[in-house]
Design a protein around this motif. Structure first.
Motif, short mmCIF file in Angstrom:
data_model
loop_
_atom_site.label_atom_id
_atom_site.label_comp_id
_atom_site.label_asym_id
_atom_site.label_seq_id
_atom_site.Cartn_x
_atom_site.Cartn_y
_atom_site.Cartn_z
N GLU A 153 0.81 -1.22 0.00
CA GLU A 153 0.00 0.00 0.00
C GLU A 153 0.84 1.28 0.00
N SER A 154 2.13 1.16 0.34
CA SER A 154 2.97 2.36 0.45
C SER A 154 3.18 3.07 -0.88
N ALA A 155 2.90 2.38 -1.98
CA ALA A 155 3.05 3.00 -3.30
C ALA A 155 1.95 4.02 -3.56
N GLU A 156 0.81 3.89 -2.87
CA GLU A 156 -0.33 4.74 -3.18
C GLU A 156 -0.91 5.48 -1.97
N TRP A 157 -0.73 4.96 -0.79
CA TRP A 157 -1.37 5.54 0.39
C TRP A 157 -0.45 6.55 1.08
N PRO A 158 -1.01 7.62 1.62
CA PRO A 158 -0.19 8.56 2.40
C PRO A 158 0.28 7.90 3.70
N VAL A 159 1.41 8.38 4.19
CA VAL A 159 1.97 7.86 5.44
C VAL A 159 1.84 8.93 6.51
N HIS A 160 1.05 8.63 7.55
CA HIS A 160 0.80 9.56 8.65
C HIS A 160 1.64 9.18 9.87
N PHE A 161 1.90 10.16 10.73
CA PHE A 161 2.73 9.90 11.91
C PHE A 161 2.09 10.51 13.15
N VAL A 162 2.14 9.75 14.23
CA VAL A 162 1.60 10.18 15.52
C VAL A 162 2.66 9.96 16.58
N GLY A 163 2.82 10.95 17.48
CA GLY A 163 3.74 10.77 18.60
C GLY A 163 4.70 11.93 18.76
N SER A 164 5.32 12.00 19.93
CA SER A 164 6.19 13.13 20.26
C SER A 164 7.41 13.20 19.36
N ILE A 165 7.99 12.06 19.02
CA ILE A 165 9.18 12.08 18.16
C ILE A 165 8.82 12.58 16.77
N ALA A 166 7.71 12.12 16.23
CA ALA A 166 7.26 12.60 14.92
C ALA A 166 7.00 14.10 14.96
#
Length: 282
Positions: free
Chosen positions: A232-245
């Motif tokens: 799915e990484s070829a088409e889907w956005p990658v979201h990030f959650v957390g203090s480091i992000a």
């Protein structure tokens, strides 16, 4: 009334949503059913949560938490919450990973990553998690996490692979010797938290080329190990959650773009977006 919780092992963020949309925030100690009994959780909630709520008015509860990996442990949280909120008609307990996914991606499909003290990731179809990763924990995995960044920093200091000016600044701040380091790493509990506590040094010196390289390399390793193997990484956005992000958003975006992935949103904490998710979900 609707009550939503996002819980880690250290703290739990709660939001009470009234019928008119008014939101009230409160906080308690963290909850983890792997380490706590029903009675322990109930006692804590009675002392810390109940005084902050109109307990008889809460009808529905959505609880997302660390350690809430399935019915065999989730029932511990359900029983404790039900004891404190006896009029709640529905108490649904799910993982913190699903909470992060619903907060970051809402009702749309996406890849969602947690980058805090630890690291995790999943594919999410807009409702549920469809694919996850095999997390191996702090010593064998957690690339890109706060624990990993701190461990990499400390190792680079003691192996003298960082520039001398950074090593001097590090020791002026922490005055860390080898004996103390090894004791904290191998004999004391929670080494992931110990090493994650060094990440403010990286944040404070984020403009230094060596720091930027260290952090970007860690994020690239995380993406190469866990995200790019997802079809799915070829088409889907990658979201990030957390203090480091959140605190390292710039090098994170650089790593995502260099990997040829689609950058999504970055959230420091999921709780307020979870409120929005449930307000728009029947």
């Amino acid at each position: 009334m609707l009550l939503i919780a996002d819980s880690g092992s250290t703290k739990t963020d709660w939001r009470l949503v009234a019928a008119d949309g008014t939101v009230t925030a409160c906080q308690t100690e963290g909850i983890n059913p792997y380490y706590q009994t029903v009675d322990q959780i109930r006692t804590m909630l009675s002392a810390q949560l109940a005084p902050q709520l109109p307990v008889d008015a809460v009808q529905r509860v959505f609880f997302y938490g660390a350690g809430c990996s399935g019915p065999s442990v989730n029932h511990v949280v359900v029983a404790a919450v039900q004891a404190v909120l006896p009029h709640a008609e529905s108490i649904i307990v799910d993982s913190d990973m699903l909470g992060a996914a619903r907060a970051a991606s809402g009702h749309s499909s996406g890849i969602v990553c947690i980058l805090g003290t630890g690291a995790n990731a999943c594919c999410y179809d807009g409702t549920q998690i469809t694919r996850g990763i095999q997390s191996l924990g702090f010593w064998l995995g957690d690339e890109g996490s706060g624990g990993y960044l701190g461990k990499t920093l400390v190792r680079s200091v003691f192996q003298k692979t960082l520039p001398a000016d950074l090593i001097d600044l590090f020791q002026q701040r922490y005055n860390l010797d080898r004996a103390t380091l090894l004791d904290k790493a191998y004999k004391k509990p929670n080494p992931n938290r110990y090493f994650a506590a060094f990440t403010p040094f990286l944040s404070d010196h984020s403009d230094h080329p060596a720091v930027r390289t260290l952090v970007t390399d860690a994020f690239q390793l995380f993406l190469q190990t866990y995200i790019i193997p997802f079809p799915e990484s070829a088409e889907w956005p990658v979201h990030f959650v957390g203090s480091i992000a959140h605190y390292f958003a710039d090098p994170l975006r650089t790593a995502v773009e260099q990997a040829g992935l689609i950058m999504g949103c970055t959230l420091k904490a999921p709780i307020d977006k979870l409120v929005q998710y449930h307000q728009t979900t029947n």
